[in-house]
Write a protein that holds these residues in place. Structure first.
Motif, PDB file in Angstrom:
ATOM      1  N   LEU A 117       6.981   4.277   9.014  1.00  0.00           N
ATOM      2  CA  LEU A 117       6.557   5.291   8.144  1.00  0.00           C
ATOM      3  C   LEU A 117       6.895   6.726   8.574  1.00  0.00           C
ATOM      4  O   LEU A 117       7.141   7.530   7.919  1.00  0.00           O
ATOM      5  CB  LEU A 117       4.910   5.415   8.571  1.00  0.00           C
ATOM      6  CG  LEU A 117       3.915   6.491   7.547  1.00  0.00           C
ATOM      7  CD1 LEU A 117       3.855   6.130   6.271  1.00  0.00           C
ATOM      8  CD2 LEU A 117       2.471   6.496   8.315  1.00  0.00           C
ATOM      9  N   ALA A 118       7.260   6.734   9.842  1.00  0.00           N
ATOM     10  CA  ALA A 118       7.909   8.248  10.467  1.00  0.00           C
ATOM     11  C   ALA A 118       9.381   8.510   9.555  1.00  0.00           C
ATOM     12  O   ALA A 118       9.449   9.353   9.138  1.00  0.00           O
ATOM     13  CB  ALA A 118       8.367   7.932  11.692  1.00  0.00           C
ATOM     14  N   ASP A 119      10.050   7.273   9.070  1.00  0.00           N
ATOM     15  CA  ASP A 119      11.059   7.652   8.299  1.00  0.00           C
ATOM     16  C   ASP A 119      10.910   7.893   6.916  1.00  0.00           C
ATOM     17  O   ASP A 119      11.835   8.791   6.186  1.00  0.00           O
ATOM     18  CB  ASP A 119      12.258   6.207   8.304  1.00  0.00           C
ATOM     19  CG  ASP A 119      12.750   5.914   9.594  1.00  0.00           C
ATOM     20  OD1 ASP A 119      12.678   6.933  10.412  1.00  0.00           O
ATOM     21  OD2 ASP A 119      13.320   5.061   9.676  1.00  0.00           O
ATOM     22  N   VAL A 120       9.837   7.568   6.420  1.00  0.00           N
ATOM     23  CA  VAL A 120       9.516   7.854   4.923  1.00  0.00           C
ATOM     24  C   VAL A 120       8.506   9.113   4.726  1.00  0.00           C
ATOM     25  O   VAL A 120       8.536   9.695   3.766  1.00  0.00           O
ATOM     26  CB  VAL A 120       8.697   6.718   4.301  1.00  0.00           C
ATOM     27  CG1 VAL A 120       8.603   6.692   2.969  1.00  0.00           C
ATOM     28  CG2 VAL A 120       9.444   5.473   4.562  1.00  0.00           C
ATOM     29  N   ALA A 121       7.842   9.338   5.937  1.00  0.00           N
ATOM     30  CA  ALA A 121       7.156  10.504   5.901  1.00  0.00           C
ATOM     31  C   ALA A 121       7.722  11.921   5.427  1.00  0.00           C
ATOM     32  O   ALA A 121       6.945  12.645   4.335  1.00  0.00           O
ATOM     33  CB  ALA A 121       6.254  10.832   7.050  1.00  0.00           C
ATOM     34  N   PRO A 122       8.831  12.427   5.547  1.00  0.00           N
ATOM     35  CA  PRO A 122       9.357  13.589   4.925  1.00  0.00           C
ATOM     36  C   PRO A 122       9.374  13.451   3.406  1.00  0.00           C
ATOM     37  O   PRO A 122       8.979  14.621   2.522  1.00  0.00           O
ATOM     38  CB  PRO A 122      10.652  13.748   5.264  1.00  0.00           C
ATOM     39  CG  PRO A 122      10.811  12.813   6.732  1.00  0.00           C
ATOM     40  CD  PRO A 122       9.833  11.752   6.405  1.00  0.00           C
ATOM     41  N   PRO A 163      12.766  17.142  -8.146  1.00  0.00           N
ATOM     42  CA  PRO A 163      12.274  17.144  -6.548  1.00  0.00           C
ATOM     43  C   PRO A 163      11.562  15.929  -6.593  1.00  0.00           C
ATOM     44  O   PRO A 163      11.480  15.188  -5.590  1.00  0.00           O
ATOM     45  CB  PRO A 163      11.616  18.439  -6.313  1.00  0.00           C
ATOM     46  CG  PRO A 163      11.990  19.322  -7.233  1.00  0.00           C
ATOM     47  CD  PRO A 163      12.617  18.597  -8.600  1.00  0.00           C
ATOM     48  N   VAL A 164      10.547  15.800  -7.537  1.00  0.00           N
ATOM     49  CA  VAL A 164       9.446  14.774  -7.294  1.00  0.00           C
ATOM     50  C   VAL A 164       9.921  13.085  -7.773  1.00  0.00           C
ATOM     51  O   VAL A 164       9.748  12.230  -6.861  1.00  0.00           O
ATOM     52  CB  VAL A 164       8.283  14.835  -8.536  1.00  0.00           C
ATOM     53  CG1 VAL A 164       8.557  14.483  -9.859  1.00  0.00           C
ATOM     54  CG2 VAL A 164       6.885  14.029  -7.748  1.00  0.00           C
ATOM     55  N   LEU A 165      11.132  13.203  -8.523  1.00  0.00           N
ATOM     56  CA  LEU A 165      12.075  12.125  -8.635  1.00  0.00           C
ATOM     57  C   LEU A 165      12.611  11.610  -7.458  1.00  0.00           C
ATOM     58  O   LEU A 165      12.782  10.571  -6.928  1.00  0.00           O
ATOM     59  CB  LEU A 165      12.648  12.089  -9.847  1.00  0.00           C
ATOM     60  CG  LEU A 165      11.984  11.851 -11.115  1.00  0.00           C
ATOM     61  CD1 LEU A 165      13.109  12.132 -12.430  1.00  0.00           C
ATOM     62  CD2 LEU A 165      11.529  10.414 -11.161  1.00  0.00           C
ATOM     63  N   ILE A 166      13.471  12.545  -6.817  1.00  0.00           N
ATOM     64  CA  ILE A 166      14.190  12.155  -5.531  1.00  0.00           C
ATOM     65  C   ILE A 166      13.018  11.947  -4.592  1.00  0.00           C
ATOM     66  O   ILE A 166      13.549  10.686  -3.970  1.00  0.00           O
ATOM     67  CB  ILE A 166      14.858  13.441  -5.271  1.00  0.00           C
ATOM     68  CG1 ILE A 166      16.134  13.655  -6.265  1.00  0.00           C
ATOM     69  CG2 ILE A 166      15.719  13.383  -3.704  1.00  0.00           C
ATOM     70  CD1 ILE A 166      16.812  15.083  -5.813  1.00  0.00           C
ATOM     71  N   ALA A 167      11.996  12.623  -4.386  1.00  0.00           N
ATOM     72  CA  ALA A 167      11.343  12.059  -3.228  1.00  0.00           C
ATOM     73  C   ALA A 167      10.532  10.889  -3.587  1.00  0.00           C
ATOM     74  O   ALA A 167      10.575   9.949  -2.578  1.00  0.00           O
ATOM     75  CB  ALA A 167      10.228  13.097  -3.045  1.00  0.00           C
ATOM     76  N   LYS A 201      13.305   7.859  -3.255  1.00  0.00           N
ATOM     77  CA  LYS A 201      13.517   7.776  -1.732  1.00  0.00           C
ATOM     78  C   LYS A 201      12.199   7.102  -0.900  1.00  0.00           C
ATOM     79  O   LYS A 201      12.653   6.220  -0.132  1.00  0.00           O
ATOM     80  CB  LYS A 201      13.834   9.100  -1.038  1.00  0.00           C
ATOM     81  CG  LYS A 201      15.196   9.726  -1.438  1.00  0.00           C
ATOM     82  CD  LYS A 201      16.358   8.883  -1.055  1.00  0.00           C
ATOM     83  CE  LYS A 201      17.633   9.757  -1.357  1.00  0.00           C
ATOM     84  NZ  LYS A 201      19.042   8.822  -0.878  1.00  0.00           N
ATOM     85  N   ALA A 202      11.292   7.534  -1.149  1.00  0.00           N
ATOM     86  CA  ALA A 202      10.085   6.989  -0.483  1.00  0.00           C
ATOM     87  C   ALA A 202       9.834   5.509  -0.925  1.00  0.00           C
ATOM     88  O   ALA A 202       9.644   4.804  -0.044  1.00  0.00           O
ATOM     89  CB  ALA A 202       8.848   7.843  -0.897  1.00  0.00           C
ATOM     90  N   PRO A 213       0.726  -1.239  -0.003  1.00  0.00           N
ATOM     91  CA  PRO A 213      -0.067   0.183   0.102  1.00  0.00           C
ATOM     92  C   PRO A 213       0.878   1.359  -0.025  1.00  0.00           C
ATOM     93  O   PRO A 213       0.517   2.298  -0.820  1.00  0.00           O
ATOM     94  CB  PRO A 213      -0.726   0.070   1.219  1.00  0.00           C
ATOM     95  CG  PRO A 213      -0.788  -1.498   1.757  1.00  0.00           C
ATOM     96  CD  PRO A 213       0.353  -2.141   1.008  1.00  0.00           C
ATOM     97  N   GLY A 214       1.822   1.162   0.743  1.00  0.00           N
ATOM     98  CA  GLY A 214       2.696   2.695   0.681  1.00  0.00           C
ATOM     99  C   GLY A 214       3.408   2.870  -0.629  1.00  0.00           C
ATOM    100  O   GLY A 214       3.248   3.973  -1.014  1.00  0.00           O
ATOM    101  N   LEU A 215       3.736   1.765  -0.981  1.00  0.00           N
ATOM    102  CA  LEU A 215       4.366   1.974  -2.479  1.00  0.00           C
ATOM    103  C   LEU A 215       3.402   2.511  -3.454  1.00  0.00           C
ATOM    104  O   LEU A 215       3.912   3.214  -4.369  1.00  0.00           O
ATOM    105  CB  LEU A 215       5.356   0.687  -2.803  1.00  0.00           C
ATOM    106  CG  LEU A 215       6.045   1.026  -4.255  1.00  0.00           C
ATOM    107  CD1 LEU A 215       6.840   1.840  -4.291  1.00  0.00           C
ATOM    108  CD2 LEU A 215       6.595  -0.516  -4.638  1.00  0.00           C
TER     109      LEU A 215
END
Lengths: 236, 232
Positions: B201-206, B183-187, B190-191, B139-141
């Motif tokens: 989730l806290a690590d991926v949230a930023p 910016p969107v690609l990096i985020a 990384k996510a 779901p997160g991915l």
């Protein structure tokens, strides 16, 4: 209906319209003549709210451009040498799409009427990319009159049409003019323009250089009128 | 002289719906855009699979990069084609002549482009999972892919509308688009990597917040400038 004052349009360093003045009364059929590159298409695109002028004032039916462009577009029908239609939609689907964009209240009834008007009812379920140039132009006119506009702008609508398609277009435009709508048509065809329009304006070197009412001019004088209006002034 | 028809300007929502309906109906018939995007995306996934003979751990590490490179390249094909259809027969002028808020046209085109991207992603994800033996159905991915695709479609539709006015549109679009997509690609990368590595989730949230902010900012900018971009 149309009031244009001191209109200037530049593309980079090139000035296409140089302080053009132009007026059209409701119900008039004005043919806009002029050589290639005179600025006819640029002028019509400004009237159609597709291009912004650099200087000058344009108002259509009392609405100023570009501020009240949406209100103007509601009253405008445009036909150009391009069909402005989607090849992968049928004739009916194209008109349905534009009916939705114009917020027509009884779209299906109006679509059937318009398809009948342009003689394409039997081909309504055919993809427009299978249509001949003449049929596409008929459908383009159907799209332009779908919302029953007060003002029609026509940019070389006869380009690429055969004799039969030209005759049908003559009839269609005659019907629109007879219903009191205002028409401005850019054309190179002097005889056809003089035969259909109520007024001839010549656009040359970015300004209107001559204007004449057709009922006050003998058809044999049209060529001389045009030549005189487009001749470069001495020393220019 | 009575009018033959009664009409009132279409509402914003109905104009958006009309543009989306038109794009999907035309594509359903021609399948030009989707087929080229799909074939291209699957080829990229296959080429990476053969080019990078990776061990299972390295495959997991490379997955976010390969996935997003695939989506971005395939998406560019789709954006170019989607606007070329509008320009080639003067259809863009036909759209701009309609008495609707022009940002409705932008949103309609952006939603269609997003739908085409999502369809391609729906096909690519299971194929990738099979080829690389990586479970991408998390779901997160999936949320990251959706947010990244929204940002991509938002900025891509605006720039495609700009590029289509030029003769070099095919070349110009990626040149304009890719720097803005950084910016969107990096985020997104990384996510995606965070979710695939099972980080909390806290690590991926930023990175998710960055994606959300990017989406909101570019949708707002596009809403404001689309009218100026498409008018001469």
């Amino acid at each position: 209906m149309i009031e244009v004052r001191r209109l200037v349009k530049r593309f980079g360093l090139k000035t296409v319209l140089r302080g053009l003045d132009f007026q059209v009364q409701p119900g008039e059929f004005v043919a806009l003549l002029g050589p290639n590159g005179a600025g006819k298409t640029t002028f019509l695109r400004i009237l159609a709210c597709l291009s912004r002028p650099n200087l000058g004032e344009v108002s259509i039916a009392g609405c100023r451009l570009p501020g009240q462009a949406a209100a103007v577009r509601m009253r405008l029908g445009v036909v150009s040498h391009l069909p402005l239609l989607y090849g992968d939609l049928t004739a009916e689907e194209n008109l349905r799409f534009f009916a939705r964009m114009y917020g027509l209240r009884q779209p299906e009834k109006r679509i059937a009427e318009v398809l009948g008007l342009v003689g394409l009812a039997p081909r309504r379920r055919d993809l427009t990319r299978t249509f001949s140039r003449g049929m596409q132009q008929r459908l383009a006119i159907g799209r332009a009159v779908l919302h029953d506009p007060d003002l029609m702008l026509l940019d070389e609508p006869y380009t690429g049409l055969d004799q039969d398609a030209c005759a049908m277009l003559d009839t269609l435009l005659g019907q629109v003019a007879a219903r009191g709508r205002t028409l401005v048509m850019a054309s190179h065809d002097l005889e056809r323009a003089a035969g259909m329009a109520s007024r001839l304006d010549v656009l040359s070197r970015g300004v209107i250089t001559a204007s004449a009412r057709c009922d006050e001019m003998d058809p044999s004088q049209v060529q001389a009128f045009y030549r005189q209006a487009t001749e470069a002034p001495r020393g220019a | 002289m009575g009018r033959e028809t009664s009409s009132a300007p279409a509402s914003f929502i109905s104009a958006v719906r009309a543009v989306v309906w038109k794009d999907l109906a035309a594509e359903l018939r021609s399948r030009e855009l989707l087929s080229s995007m799909l074939v291209f995306a699957l080829l990229v996934v296959l080429i990476f699979n053969f080019a990078l003979e990776l061990d299972p751990q390295a495959r997991l590490t490379a997955t976010p990069g390969i996935l997003w490179a695939t989506f971005v390249f395939a998406g560019t094909l789709g954006l170019n084609r989607s606007m070329a259809i509008e320009k080639d027969r003067g259809c863009l002028d036909g759209l701009l002549l309609a008495p609707v808020d022009r940002s409705a046209i932008y949103f309609g085109k952006a939603i269609s482009n997003l739908a085409f991207m999502v369809i391609v992603e729906t096909v690519v994800l299971p194929v990738y999972s099979l080829l690389y033996n990586v479970n991408l159905f998390q779901p997160g991915l999936l949320l990251v892919i959706l947010l990244g695709s929204v940002g991509y479609a938002a900025v891509g539709t605006l720039l495609a509308s700009m590029a289509v006015q030029t003769r070099t549109r095919d070349v110009l679009l990626p040149i304009l688009l890719f720097p803005l997509l950084i910016p969107v690609l990096i985020a997104a990368v990384k996510a995606s990597a965070g979710f695939l590595a099972g980080l909390p989730l806290a690590d991926v949230a930023p990175w998710l917040n960055l994606l959300l902010a990017y989406d909101v900012i570019f949708i707002a900018i596009s809403f404001m400038v689309f009218d100026y971009v498409v008018e001469e």
